[in-house]
Scaffold this active site. Structure first.
Site, PDB file in Angstrom:
ATOM      1  N   ASP A 188      38.680  28.525  27.943  1.00 60.82           N
ATOM      2  CA  ASP A 188      37.875  28.828  29.120  1.00 60.82           C
ATOM      3  C   ASP A 188      36.450  29.239  28.746  1.00 60.82           C
ATOM      4  O   ASP A 188      35.474  28.822  29.372  1.00 60.82           O
ATOM      5  CB  ASP A 188      38.557  29.990  29.856  1.00 60.82           C
ATOM      6  CG  ASP A 188      38.394  29.906  31.360  1.00 60.82           C
ATOM      7  OD1 ASP A 188      37.890  28.882  31.836  1.00 60.82           O
ATOM      8  OD2 ASP A 188      38.782  30.868  32.044  1.00 60.82           O
ATOM      9  N   LYS A 236      36.947  40.156  41.494  1.00 60.19           N
ATOM     10  CA  LYS A 236      36.403  38.791  41.551  1.00 60.19           C
ATOM     11  C   LYS A 236      35.918  38.458  40.147  1.00 60.19           C
ATOM     12  O   LYS A 236      34.877  38.933  39.705  1.00 60.19           O
ATOM     13  CB  LYS A 236      35.237  38.757  42.549  1.00 60.19           C
ATOM     14  CG  LYS A 236      34.941  37.397  43.173  1.00 60.19           C
ATOM     15  CD  LYS A 236      34.512  36.307  42.243  1.00 60.19           C
ATOM     16  CE  LYS A 236      33.057  36.342  41.833  1.00 60.19           C
ATOM     17  NZ  LYS A 236      32.748  35.269  40.841  1.00 60.19           N
ATOM     18  N   GLY A 291      27.204  42.383  34.778  1.00 61.84           N
ATOM     19  CA  GLY A 291      26.572  41.065  34.814  1.00 61.84           C
ATOM     20  C   GLY A 291      25.071  41.196  34.686  1.00 61.84           C
ATOM     21  O   GLY A 291      24.561  42.119  34.042  1.00 61.84           O
ATOM     22  N   SER A 292      24.362  40.284  35.328  1.00 64.03           N
ATOM     23  CA  SER A 292      22.907  40.236  35.170  1.00 64.03           C
ATOM     24  C   SER A 292      22.198  41.317  35.979  1.00 64.03           C
ATOM     25  O   SER A 292      22.718  41.801  36.990  1.00 64.03           O
ATOM     26  CB  SER A 292      22.397  38.861  35.620  1.00 64.03           C
ATOM     27  OG  SER A 292      22.640  38.688  37.000  1.00 64.03           O
ATOM     28  N   GLY A 319      22.883  42.569  39.770  1.00 61.29           N
ATOM     29  CA  GLY A 319      23.127  44.012  39.848  1.00 61.29           C
ATOM     30  C   GLY A 319      22.210  44.681  40.854  1.00 61.29           C
ATOM     31  O   GLY A 319      22.638  45.519  41.663  1.00 61.29           O
ATOM     32  N   SER A 320      20.942  44.292  40.830  1.00 60.45           N
ATOM     33  CA  SER A 320      19.974  44.860  41.763  1.00 60.45           C
ATOM     34  C   SER A 320      20.336  44.474  43.204  1.00 60.45           C
ATOM     35  O   SER A 320      20.284  45.310  44.125  1.00 60.45           O
ATOM     36  CB  SER A 320      18.577  44.343  41.378  1.00 60.45           C
ATOM     37  OG  SER A 320      17.664  44.623  42.390  1.00 60.45           O
ATOM     38  N   GLU A 330      26.838  47.727  35.022  1.00 57.71           N
ATOM     39  CA  GLU A 330      26.661  47.550  33.583  1.00 57.71           C
ATOM     40  C   GLU A 330      25.910  46.241  33.429  1.00 57.71           C
ATOM     41  O   GLU A 330      26.459  45.175  33.668  1.00 57.71           O
ATOM     42  CB  GLU A 330      28.030  47.517  32.903  1.00 57.71           C
ATOM     43  CG  GLU A 330      27.983  48.001  31.479  1.00 57.71           C
ATOM     44  CD  GLU A 330      27.627  46.907  30.512  1.00 57.71           C
ATOM     45  OE1 GLU A 330      26.403  46.716  30.270  1.00 57.71           O
ATOM     46  OE2 GLU A 330      28.526  46.249  30.022  1.00 57.71           O
ATOM     47  N   CYS A 390      26.186  41.783  26.150  1.00 55.77           N
ATOM     48  CA  CYS A 390      25.165  42.596  26.817  1.00 55.77           C
ATOM     49  C   CYS A 390      24.438  43.499  25.827  1.00 55.77           C
ATOM     50  O   CYS A 390      23.257  43.759  25.975  1.00 55.77           O
ATOM     51  CB  CYS A 390      25.780  43.404  27.946  1.00 55.77           C
ATOM     52  SG  CYS A 390      27.205  44.352  27.432  1.00 55.77           S
ATOM     53  N   GLU A 446      16.404  39.011  28.310  1.00 52.22           N
ATOM     54  CA  GLU A 446      17.689  38.712  27.691  1.00 52.22           C
ATOM     55  C   GLU A 446      17.870  37.182  27.652  1.00 52.22           C
ATOM     56  O   GLU A 446      17.759  36.516  28.669  1.00 52.22           O
ATOM     57  CB  GLU A 446      18.769  39.340  28.585  1.00 52.22           C
ATOM     58  CG  GLU A 446      20.135  39.341  28.003  1.00 52.22           C
ATOM     59  CD  GLU A 446      21.095  40.168  28.865  1.00 52.22           C
ATOM     60  OE1 GLU A 446      21.050  40.058  30.100  1.00 52.22           O
ATOM     61  OE2 GLU A 446      21.892  40.914  28.288  1.00 52.22           O
TER      62      GLU A 446
HETATM   63  P1  NAP Z   1      25.755  36.998  37.119  1.00 53.75           P
HETATM   64  O1  NAP Z   1      25.233  35.928  37.983  1.00 53.75           O
HETATM   65  O2  NAP Z   1      25.186  38.355  37.214  1.00 53.75           O
HETATM   66  O3  NAP Z   1      27.337  37.048  37.351  1.00 53.75           O
HETATM   67  C1  NAP Z   1      28.171  38.174  37.152  1.00 53.75           C
HETATM   68  C2  NAP Z   1      29.234  38.175  38.248  1.00 53.75           C
HETATM   69  O4  NAP Z   1      28.616  38.408  39.512  1.00 53.75           O
HETATM   70  C3  NAP Z   1      29.981  36.863  38.381  1.00 53.75           C
HETATM   71  O5  NAP Z   1      31.318  37.112  38.727  1.00 53.75           O
HETATM   72  C4  NAP Z   1      29.220  36.205  39.502  1.00 53.75           C
HETATM   73  O6  NAP Z   1      29.906  35.159  40.125  1.00 53.75           O
HETATM   74  C5  NAP Z   1      28.988  37.379  40.410  1.00 53.75           C
HETATM   75  N1  NAP Z   1      27.944  37.204  41.420  1.00 53.75           N
HETATM   76  C6  NAP Z   1      26.874  36.369  41.391  1.00 53.75           C
HETATM   77  N2  NAP Z   1      26.157  36.502  42.533  1.00 53.75           N
HETATM   78  C7  NAP Z   1      26.776  37.418  43.290  1.00 53.75           C
HETATM   79  C8  NAP Z   1      26.531  37.987  44.585  1.00 53.75           C
HETATM   80  N3  NAP Z   1      25.498  37.623  45.341  1.00 53.75           N
HETATM   81  N4  NAP Z   1      27.386  38.916  45.052  1.00 53.75           N
HETATM   82  C9  NAP Z   1      28.436  39.300  44.328  1.00 53.75           C
HETATM   83  N5  NAP Z   1      28.739  38.801  43.113  1.00 53.75           N
HETATM   84  C10 NAP Z   1      27.918  37.874  42.593  1.00 53.75           C
HETATM   85  O7  NAP Z   1      25.685  36.549  35.635  1.00 53.75           O
HETATM   86  P2  NAP Z   1      25.897  35.055  35.139  1.00 53.75           P
HETATM   87  O8  NAP Z   1      25.378  34.055  36.108  1.00 53.75           O
HETATM   88  O9  NAP Z   1      27.306  34.922  34.785  1.00 53.75           O
HETATM   89  O10 NAP Z   1      24.962  35.089  33.880  1.00 53.75           O
HETATM   90  C11 NAP Z   1      23.551  35.118  34.062  1.00 53.75           C
HETATM   91  C12 NAP Z   1      22.913  36.041  33.091  1.00 53.75           C
HETATM   92  O11 NAP Z   1      23.427  37.363  33.252  1.00 53.75           O
HETATM   93  C13 NAP Z   1      23.183  35.739  31.642  1.00 53.75           C
HETATM   94  O12 NAP Z   1      22.372  34.754  31.146  1.00 53.75           O
HETATM   95  C14 NAP Z   1      22.944  37.085  31.028  1.00 53.75           C
HETATM   96  O13 NAP Z   1      21.592  37.300  30.791  1.00 53.75           O
HETATM   97  C15 NAP Z   1      23.420  38.054  32.039  1.00 53.75           C
HETATM   98  N6  NAP Z   1      24.783  38.530  31.765  1.00 53.75           N
HETATM   99  C16 NAP Z   1      24.943  39.812  31.365  1.00 53.75           C
HETATM  100  C17 NAP Z   1      26.218  40.271  31.082  1.00 53.75           C
HETATM  101  C18 NAP Z   1      26.489  41.666  30.638  1.00 53.75           C
HETATM  102  O14 NAP Z   1      27.525  41.927  30.069  1.00 53.75           O
HETATM  103  N7  NAP Z   1      25.625  42.601  30.888  1.00 53.75           N
HETATM  104  C19 NAP Z   1      27.304  39.445  31.218  1.00 53.75           C
HETATM  105  C20 NAP Z   1      27.107  38.137  31.670  1.00 53.75           C
HETATM  106  C21 NAP Z   1      25.832  37.716  31.937  1.00 53.75           C
HETATM  107  P3  NAP Z   1      29.755  33.688  39.484  1.00 53.75           P
HETATM  108  O15 NAP Z   1      30.629  33.704  38.300  1.00 53.75           O
HETATM  109  O16 NAP Z   1      30.232  32.773  40.543  1.00 53.75           O
HETATM  110  O17 NAP Z   1      28.306  33.482  39.145  1.00 53.75           O
END
Ligand code: NAP
Ligand code: MG
Length: 491
Positions: free
Chosen positions: A91, A177, A230-231, A235-236, A252, A286, A385
């Site tokens: 995965d 989720k 996540g991002s 987060g914001s 986080e 992260c 990042e």
């Molecule tokens: P992301 O978009 O922040 O996704 C994290 C989670 O939030 C996923 O489950 C995502 O669903 C969900 N999400 C997205 N939009 C949302 C909304 N409007 N309301 C509620 N939940 C929502 O991160 P990503 O797209 O996976 O990665 C993008 C960037 O985030 C990476 O390139 C990296 O810089 C950063 N990142 C940071 C960490 C960390 O550990 N701090 C981890 C992963 C990524 P989906 O899976 O459907 O997008």
């Protein structure tokens, strides 16, 4: 591999009947389809979690009772660890030994919070000393309610464990989720919970898109608390949505964590920790130490040794023996990392090694271990990042310069310092504005120790007793022990 959502103790098709392709990032092949849950599925899941919390008595169970379930879950994960690790590789793409490590840590997290759940039973009995002896006051910790957990794709089952284990230990119920790119092991966690006979509605797993299922969870009026990893951008957004009805929120987020190497450091050790800090999990971490600051006296030597080691890394399918670097998680992530490196070069950075996909690998989202130098301080590559195997290396002159460079970031998740001078390591560790500081190492993570960031790297702490606090409210219970109510007013 599962094809249904887990809601209220039952497997169910999403109301829309929609699915999302699961792609193996090592081969770019579609290997499965997961259910695409939406707002209606989230609503069913939240209502189930609400009922489990408000009516079925989950928060009224003792910590010891909840610990039994948590330990069963840990045991069941361990019993299936090899299968779960392989699923994680298919995965997410990470090398199998890393996936095995993650699954072991996930099981350990459930065991650890079982212990903290038991402690909760004894923690809240003592009286609090107050200034008026006609009253008796005690403080109790109670579950915050229904939790919405949203997690990323870099450590799929482990991030699920970091949310689910403390939430259940505290007496909360949860709707999780997972990331759309990596939902397979989260659905297996639901199967594990079912096998552990966790009461219906206590844990619900709804796969789907962030903008649909995730958004519905974030805005659902019956959710009490949001726990997100996540991002920064999402987060914001989540924090802003949570503000509308004052949901509790812990975040986080990412980082641009520095690693400082001083002239007196053991260079071979430093090289190993730098490699671990930026190439482990393809740099999709992260806390990845993506800015390496090296003191002038050892800069050339360190850069040469790091380059030599980076070129030796075996890249390939995570299921193959001896592979140390797998593919990035998705096409989107591959495109993002590639674009960031192109942009860095346009901004003036030099690519010392890497910078593209390995020529020998025609398929899969592979990206070479990449070292950048001469990266301008105001450039995207230095400040943002990249979330890939890309490290910026820069020289510094004095300790003061190094600390200033390290702290000049809107992030503050982690930092590392390499030196054989114990006084210096202590001084620098305190001067660094980050939630986690490593001395002569990088990335070791312990379930017992707090994990989280300063500044825009997040709010709150996961893991340890701090992680449990995220899911607890604090209540004072005060009793008047005299019969003379009026006496208190006219005192
Ligand atoms: P992301 O978009 O922040 O996704 C994290 C989670 O939030 C996923 O489950 C995502 O669903 C969900 N999400 C997205 N939009 C949302 C909304 N409007 N309301 C509620 N939940 C929502 O991160 P990503 O797209 O996976 O990665 C993008 C960037 O985030 C990476 O390139 C990296 O810089 C950063 N990142 C940071 C960490 C960390 O550990 N701090 C981890 C992963 C990524 P989906 O899976 O459907 O997008
Ligand atoms: Mg996304």
């Amino acid at each position: 591999m599962r094809t249904q959502l887990y809601i209220d103790g039952q497997w169910a098709d999403p109301i829309s009947k929609g699915t999302l392709d699961v792609i193996n990032p090592a081969t770019e092949e579609v290997i499965h389809a997961i259910p695409k849950g939406g707002a209606q599925d989230i609503d069913l899941a939240v209502r189930a979690a609400r009922r489990a919390f408000d009516q079925d008595g989950w928060p009224q169970t003792t910590g010891a009772q909840r610990a039994v379930y948590l330990r069963r879950i840990a045991e069941l994960i361990r019993g299936r660890s090899e299968e779960l690790a392989r699923l994680e590789v298919l995965d997410n793409g990470k090398p199998l030994p890393e996936a095995r490590w993650d699954i072991g840590d996930a099981a350990g997290c459930f065991d650890y919070y079982a212990g903290l759940a038991e402690n909760l039973d004894s923690d809240s009995s003592a009286d609090l000393a107050i200034s008026d002896d006609r009253f008796r006051t005690k403080v109790v910790k109670e579950a915050v309610g229904v939790v919405g957990g949203i997690i990323p794709w870099n450590y799929p089952l482990l991030m699920a464990a970091w949310k689910v284990a403390p939430a259940l230990a505290a007496g909360c119920t949860i709707v999780l989720k997972p990331a759309e790119n990596t939902s397979l092991t989260a659905l297996e966690l639901a199967a594990v919970a079912q096998q552990a006979e966790l009461p219906a509605g206590v844990l619900n797993i709804v796969t789907g898109l962030g903008g649909e299922a995730g958004q519905a969870l974030v805005t659902h009026p019956q959710v009490d608390k949001l726990a997100f990893t996540g991002s920064g951008k999402v987060g914001s957004h989540i924090m802003a949505e949570a503000a509308k009805d004052i949901k509790r929120v812990s975040l986080e987020l990412g980082g641009k964590s520095p690693l400082l190497v001083f002239d007196d450091a053991d260079i071979e050790n430093a090289v190993e920790w730098i490699m671990f800090g930026i190439f482990w999990n393809q740099g999709q971490v992260c806390s990845a130490t993506s800015r390496v600051l090296v003191q002038e006296g050892v800069y050339e030597k360190l850069l040469a040794r790091l380059t030599e080691e980076a070129r030796k890394i075996t890249i390939g399918d995570g299921l193959e023996e001896g592979v140390l670097l797998g593919p990035l998680v998705s096409k989107q992530q591959y495109d993002q990392v590639s674009a960031a490196v192109v942009r860095a070069q346009e901004d003036g950075a030099q690519v010392v090694t890497g910078g593209a996909r390995p020529a020998a690998l025609g398929k899969g989202y592979y990206f070479q271990p990449t070292i950048l130098t001469e990266v301008p301080l105001d450039s995207h590559a230095w400040k943002e990042e990249i979330f890939g195997p890309v490290v910026c290396v820069r020289r510094f002159a004095t300790e003061q310069d190094a600390v200033a460079l390290a702290n000049d970031s809107r992030y503050g998740l982690a930092a590392a310092v390499m030196t054989t001078d114990a006084k210096r390591s202590e001084r620098v560790a305190h001067a660094l504005r980050a939630g986690i500081v490593w001395i002569n190492c990088s990335q070791p993570t312990f379930t017992e120790a707090p994990w989280g960031g300063y500044k825009q790297s997040g709010i709150g702490r996961e893991l340890g007793k701090w992680g449990l606090e995220n899911y607890l409210e604090t209540k004072q219970i005060t009793a008047y022990t005299s019969n003379d109510a009026w006496g208190w007013y006219v005192k």
